[in-house]
Motif scaffolding. Structure first.
Motif, PDB file in Angstrom:
ATOM      1  N   ARG A  39      14.602   2.125   7.782  1.00 45.98           N
ATOM      2  CA  ARG A  39      13.638   3.094   8.294  1.00 45.98           C
ATOM      3  C   ARG A  39      13.053   2.626   9.625  1.00 45.98           C
ATOM      4  NH1 ARG A  39      10.067   7.192   6.385  1.00 45.98           N
ATOM      5  NH2 ARG A  39      11.779   7.651   4.982  1.00 45.98           N
ATOM      6  N   PHE A  84      17.440  10.799   7.895  1.00 51.48           N
ATOM      7  CA  PHE A  84      16.415  11.483   7.090  1.00 51.48           C
ATOM      8  C   PHE A  84      17.003  12.594   6.230  1.00 51.48           C
ATOM      9  CE2 PHE A  84      14.015   9.649  10.578  1.00 51.48           C
ATOM     10  CZ  PHE A  84      13.016   8.999   9.875  1.00 51.48           C
ATOM     11  N   GLU A 104      10.501   4.247  -2.112  1.00 51.72           N
ATOM     12  CA  GLU A 104      10.137   5.318  -1.179  1.00 51.72           C
ATOM     13  C   GLU A 104       8.681   5.160  -0.718  1.00 51.72           C
ATOM     14  OE1 GLU A 104      10.947   9.378   0.451  1.00 51.72           O
ATOM     15  OE2 GLU A 104      12.110   7.600  -0.031  1.00 51.72           O
ATOM     16  N   ASP A 105       7.788   4.932  -1.688  1.00 57.44           N
ATOM     17  CA  ASP A 105       6.375   4.766  -1.346  1.00 57.44           C
ATOM     18  C   ASP A 105       6.164   3.592  -0.394  1.00 57.44           C
ATOM     19  OD1 ASP A 105       5.797   6.865  -2.920  1.00 57.44           O
ATOM     20  OD2 ASP A 105       4.727   5.768  -4.469  1.00 57.44           O
ATOM     21  N   GLU A 160       7.481   4.487   3.072  1.00 55.94           N
ATOM     22  CA  GLU A 160       6.567   5.430   3.720  1.00 55.94           C
ATOM     23  C   GLU A 160       5.281   4.749   4.174  1.00 55.94           C
ATOM     24  OE1 GLU A 160       6.904   8.623   4.422  1.00 55.94           O
ATOM     25  OE2 GLU A 160       8.922   8.772   3.601  1.00 55.94           O
ATOM     26  N   ALA A 190       2.938   3.861   2.043  1.00 53.93           N
ATOM     27  CA  ALA A 190       1.850   4.250   1.153  1.00 53.93           C
ATOM     28  C   ALA A 190       1.411   3.088   0.264  1.00 53.93           C
ATOM     29  CB  ALA A 190       2.289   5.426   0.282  1.00 53.93           C
ATOM     30  N   LYS A 191       2.306   2.147   0.035  1.00 51.23           N
ATOM     31  CA  LYS A 191       1.972   0.996  -0.809  1.00 51.23           C
ATOM     32  C   LYS A 191       2.534  -0.272  -0.182  1.00 51.23           C
ATOM     33  CE  LYS A 191       1.861   3.099  -5.403  1.00 51.23           C
ATOM     34  NZ  LYS A 191       2.244   4.494  -5.098  1.00 51.23           N
TER      35      LYS A 191
END
Lengths: 296, 276, 444
Positions: free
Chosen positions: C237, C244, C412-413, C416, C418-419
């Motif tokens: 990424r 994507f 995924e998180d 991204e 997020a974590k």
């Protein structure tokens, strides 16, 4: 007359037969299973209050409660807000807005569409790099880069909440209009003659008279909102993605039972959901009752 | 007076915007249903339809017979509506006309359970249906709605306001039996209210997702919403155009039906809300 | 009143239509059952469609194939098998949940008379045969295929960017993770993308140290190597090496056949002066060739080749068994035999589709001469049969489908942002424990 009264029992018998078999009995059976570790096959093992103990400390259940209220809150705010604005607009006797029938029908339309189809539709319309909504917003210059709507907890919850509002504001608008047409025209004309301006008419006449019907909208919307399932189930992966933000209470119940075979625990989740519903209904009813007393 | 015209103009523009918002997702759906996967992915948003409608239809129908889902949903919804309307009217008549022991208790009991969320008994319901050997049939979808407390409540309230006991007495003197009185006097009298409730029952059954999802397993028995759910994971999902078409097929007939019935549906909602 | 009348007319009409349909079918059905036997099969893919046609012709019977998307397949099928009503005569199982199913009574015992399938053991690649056996040694299901994985890539892009399209040479460059990322960098600067999405690398981290998700003590096992998946995905990424296009999404399929729309308006790509990118390679196993690539790649057919991934891996596979409550067991067994043990049929099947068989009498026969036009004449058979030797079936557990999904969403998180990695791992443990309370997780 007496000899005819047995017909009362005959007439209501089919109803209660079906009611007891398919509603009451399953509710009691679910209650029994909530004390077991039933897995959908084999015997149900009695484990006492273990499922409820787990429920009280289950962060996923609290998360589901939070998500459900969050989504419902957004939904309700916009649903009622837009509907109220529209209702005030169309009931204004000085403006005499035309086309009520047309607008009512168009705004109501999304409500009629199967929720599963709506979920699927927005699931692909809200795609990231290849979603039509992003393409449109980019073309219009509203955003400068595609937004991954359904991959961020905040935008995902807002999306689902707003889709709900989009589906329901027309319905609420119709109900509010029905409520307003129940208000006698005399009230508005009297206000007009008394020289009340728009704001005064609104706050002194329209809103107070609409209060009961708004409470009705609140209760039905809340009971429905606590059970939201179709949208979060089908708009992402069915497990509450992104990051558990669309994990609602009924979705959690469904997954525990039918995806992971934890029927016993799912039964306890069902009763947790029930307790919450009772609590909320109680609070709302209480406020409505007090209102009635004041009016009476 | 002039400022009023300007204000009205602005308001109509705002309403027009709201109309667009209400309708544009459907428009995107219809346009995209006529475009190929590559066009949707590469060219983004457009107002003009494409030419891939038939290709999309072939891809879609190869994997999912949506018309079958339509027929299934229609069958279930009509059965539910007919049975629920008839038995609710019967029950409402029983509650409204006769005096019998326990009547009030039963009525209040019914009203109390009206408040219970539908998902409370889901696990037990599933298990009951499993034990009865009725999974993967329409019976668990069609029979339970016979007991619809809200419809009974609504019809009873309606009957209380429109019924004159003298009418029944006259019929009895003419020698009509109670069952016949219900069919010839009671039911026709309730008809407007029954029709109002029938619309809600039909829409509710048509859109029901979780119950058929739980009890139906064979794809050829799926109702439309379950079929829509299955569309997501199927091979149809490889092609966006076909996906949009599948959704459109589930949506457009409803929109067309609404075109004809909108006035009636809307007045039903109004009536339902005010009565309650 | 008029409206009510018309409403009831509509209802009557609807009823008439549906009952009429029902009549039609039952009429057709009885006709069929009159002279032709009927067999029902449930599966999660359409790959059985052609074999079914062949079988129908050979035996003059009707076969009804029901396809259910794989994510719903176990939850839909299980209640049917539990209750027996409307159950199929034959149903397939996928690698991800076969371990669960062989332990249940759903499938007929194939070890016993009249099947005596044990005698066939020597004809199959060993792991494929053993996978259909339960913990008590009873054989429940057979398969015709083996499913080692590789990397399918576009020859023209390889030629342009890497200077060669030779599978050996490309395989050399792909033999380590570092090598793979270097290739990714080179592709990036030439305007291509290494993979369609980040999911592709999950196999390579598991392949470094293959362990089952849950061991025999019901403990969740998350190896250090599996954790590498986080870093690999993040690197893909961060270095912008993917298009994507999430696995199984329309974009993922579309990218097989040419350019796809990428970052409309994304600042970084403005300098590329193009909003379109082309994907270089896909990590897919044997069946990816005929049931994924060939179907979706028309323009690019003949421009593909397959080579090794940084680590060996395997993915999926379809097993066939007979429902224990079927009343058509003989006929069902004929079908299973044709699909898994019929030399003539399997030879045609392999030559036709390129599917890599587990049935040795046929593979021995065809492997040396095999070539596939879609892969520009490459012999993918030999390649995959060699890869198949490193498959370790003990890493398969009954939880794989769900736990894979949970782990994937945590990666995924993390990607991204997020974590953090630690949070994502912690949350992964919680998710597993929440779904399967009897499994011990490390953070308990």
């Amino acid at each position: 007359m007496k000899r005819l009264d047995k017909f009362g029992y005959i007439f209501i018998a089919p109803f209660f037969l079906v009611f007891i078999t398919f509603t009451i009995y399953p509710i009691l059976l679910t209650f029994y299973y909530s004390f077991t570790s039933y897995s959908g096959r084999g015997e149900a093992e009695f484990i006492g209050l273990a499922n409820y103990a787990r429920l009280l400390t289950d962060s996923y259940f609290y998360q589901a409660f939070y998500n459900t209220m969050y989504i419902w809150g957004i939904n309700f705010f916009f649903q009622l807000g837009i509907a109220l604005l529209l209702a005030i607009l169309f009931s204004d006797i000085r403006l005499k807005m035309k086309g009520l029938g047309f607008f009512r029908a168009v705004f109501y339309l999304p409500n009629l569409i199967t929720m599963a189809s709506v979920a699927l539709l927005f699931g692909i319309l809200l795609g990231w790099h290849h979603g039509t909504i992003n393409h449109l917003l980019l073309d219009l210059g509203i955003i400068s880069q595609p937004i991954n709507w359904l991959n961020d907890p905040t935008t995902a919850r807002w999306s689902v909440g707003l889709i709900g509002a989009w589906m329901w504001f027309g319905h609420t608008f119709i109900i509010l209009m029905a409520g307003i047409s129940g208000i006698s025209k005399d009230y508005f004309e009297a206000a007009l003659i008394d020289g009340a301006n728009r704001w005064q008419t609104l706050t002194r006449v329209t809103l107070p008279l609409l209060k009961p019907i708004m409470l009705y909208v609140l209760i039905t919307s809340l009971i429905g909102g606590l059970q939201i399932f179709d949208l979060p189930m089908l708009i992402t992966d069915g497990m509450g993605a992104p990051q558990g933000s669309l994990n609602t209470m009924v979705l959690y119940l469904y997954n525990q039972a039918f995806r992971f075979d934890n029927y016993g625990y799912a039964a306890a989740v069902a009763y947790g959901l029930f307790m919450i519903t009772v609590l909320f209904s109680f609070i709302t009813f209480k406020s409505m009752y007090r209102k009635n007393v004041k009016e009476g | 007076m002039k400022s009023n015209t300007i204000v009205k103009g602005i308001l109509y523009v705002a309403l027009g915007l709201l109309v667009i918002i209400s309708f544009i997702p459907f428009y995107m759906m219809i346009v995209n249903a006529t475009r190929s996967n590559a066009e949707i992915l590469q060219q983004g948003f457009t107002l003009l339809p494409g030419t891939a409608l038939m290709d999309n239809y072939e891809t879609l129908i190869q994997y999912m017979n949506l018309w079958r889902g339509f027929a299934n949903s229609l069958f279930v919804a009509v059965m539910v509506t007919v049975l629920s309307s008839y038995f609710s009217a019967l029950t409402a008549f029983g509650f409204a006309v006769y005096k019998f022991k326990g009547k009030n208790v039963l009525f209040v009991f019914m009203l109390l359970l009206m408040m219970v969320p539908g998902q409370l008994g889901l696990i037990g319901f599933y298990d009951l249906i499993r034990v009865m050997g009725l999974l993967d049939t329409y019976i668990p979808l069609i029979i339970p709605p016979i007991a619809a407390p809200f419809v009974v409540f609504f019809l009873r309230q309606y009957l209380m306001t429109v019924m004159h006991p003298s009418l029944l007495e006259a019929a009895r003197i003419d020698g009509a039996g109670e069952i016949r009185i219900f069919h010839q006097i009671g039911f026709p009298m309730m008809m407007p209210a029954v029709a109002t409730m029938a619309i809600f029952t039909f829409i509710g059954s048509w859109n029901n997702y979780i119950l058929p999802l739980v009890v139906l397993f064979s794809p050829e028995k799926y109702t439309l919403p379950v079929m829509m759910g299955a569309l997501r994971g199927s091979q149809v999902a490889e092609n966006l155009g076909s996906m949009y078409l599948g959704i459109a097929i589930s949506v457009v007939p409803i929109m067309v039906a609404f075109l004809f019935l909108s006035k009636y549906i809307i007045s039903s909602i109004s009536a339902g809300a005010v009565k309650e | 009143m008029k409206k009510v009348l018309s409403l009831s007319m509509v209802s009557m009409l609807a009823l008439g239509v549906t009952t009429a349909c029902g009549d039609d079918e039952s009429a057709a059905g009885s006709e069929n059952s009159g002279d032709r036997e009927k067999l029902t099969i449930w599966s999660f893919t359409d790959e059985l469609e052609e074999p079914i046609e062949i079988f129908e012709e050979r035996h003059d019977v009707d076969i009804d194939l029901t396809i259910i998307p794989i994510e719903d397949y176990p939850t839909r099928l299980r209640p049917v098998l539990e209750n027996g009503t409307g159950a199929p005569d034959i149903f397939t199982g996928e690698l991800a949940f076969i371990k669960d199913w062989v332990e249940q009574d759903y499938w007929e015992d194939l070890s016993q008379e009249p099947y005596n399938a044990e005698e066939l053991a020597d004809d199959y690649i060993e792991y494929v045969f053993e996978m259909g056996r339960n913990s008590e040694g009873t054989l429940k299901a057979l398969s015709w295929q083996t499913t080692p994985g590789g990397i399918f890539y576009r020859r023209s892009i390889a030629e342009e960017v890497l200077g060669t399209d030779d599978p050996e040479a490309i395989g050399e460059r792909f033999s380590t993770m570092e090598g793979m990322f270097e290739v990714g960098e080179e592709l990036k600067s030439a305007g291509y993308r290494l993979f369609p999405d980040e999911g592709a690398v999950r196999w390579f981290s598991q392949g470094q140290n293959p362990q089952p998700w849950v061991n025999e003590n019901d403990e969740l096992v998350l190896t250090e190597e599996r954790k590498n998946h986080f870093d690999y995905a993040k690197e893909l990424r961060d270095k912008d090496m993917t298009a994507f296009a999430p696995e199984w999404s329309p974009a993922w399929f579309a990218a097989m056949d040419g350019k796809i729309n990428y970052n409309a308006g994304w600042d970084e790509v403005d300098e590329d002066a193009s909003n379109e990118v082309e994907v270089f390679s896909y990590a897919l196993p044997t069946w990816g060739l005929h049931s994924v690539l060939k179907i979706n790649a028309e323009e690019t057919a003949g421009d593909w080749a397959v080579t090794n991934a940084p680590t060996p891996y395997f993915w999926g596979g379809t097993w066939l068994g007979i429902y224990s409550g079927s009343d058509q067991k003989d006929l069902a067994w004929e079908f299973v035999k044709m699909m898994t043990h019929d030399e003539e049929f399997l030879t045609d099947w392999a030559l036709d589709t390129g599917d890599v068989l587990a049935y040795l009498p046929v593979t021995e026969e065809i492997k040396d001469e095999f070539q596939d036009e879609f892969l520009a004449g490459q012999n993918n058979y030999k390649f995959f049969l060699e890869e198949a030797e490193s498959i370790d079936p003990d890493t398969v557990t009954r939880y794989d489908q769900q736990i894979d999904a949970m782990f994937g969403s945590m990666v995924e998180d993390y990607v991204e942002g997020a974590k953090t990695k630690e949070e994502a791992i912690d949350e992964f443990y919680n998710l597993v424990r929440n779904a399967y309370p009897h499994i011990q997780v490390p953070n308990q």
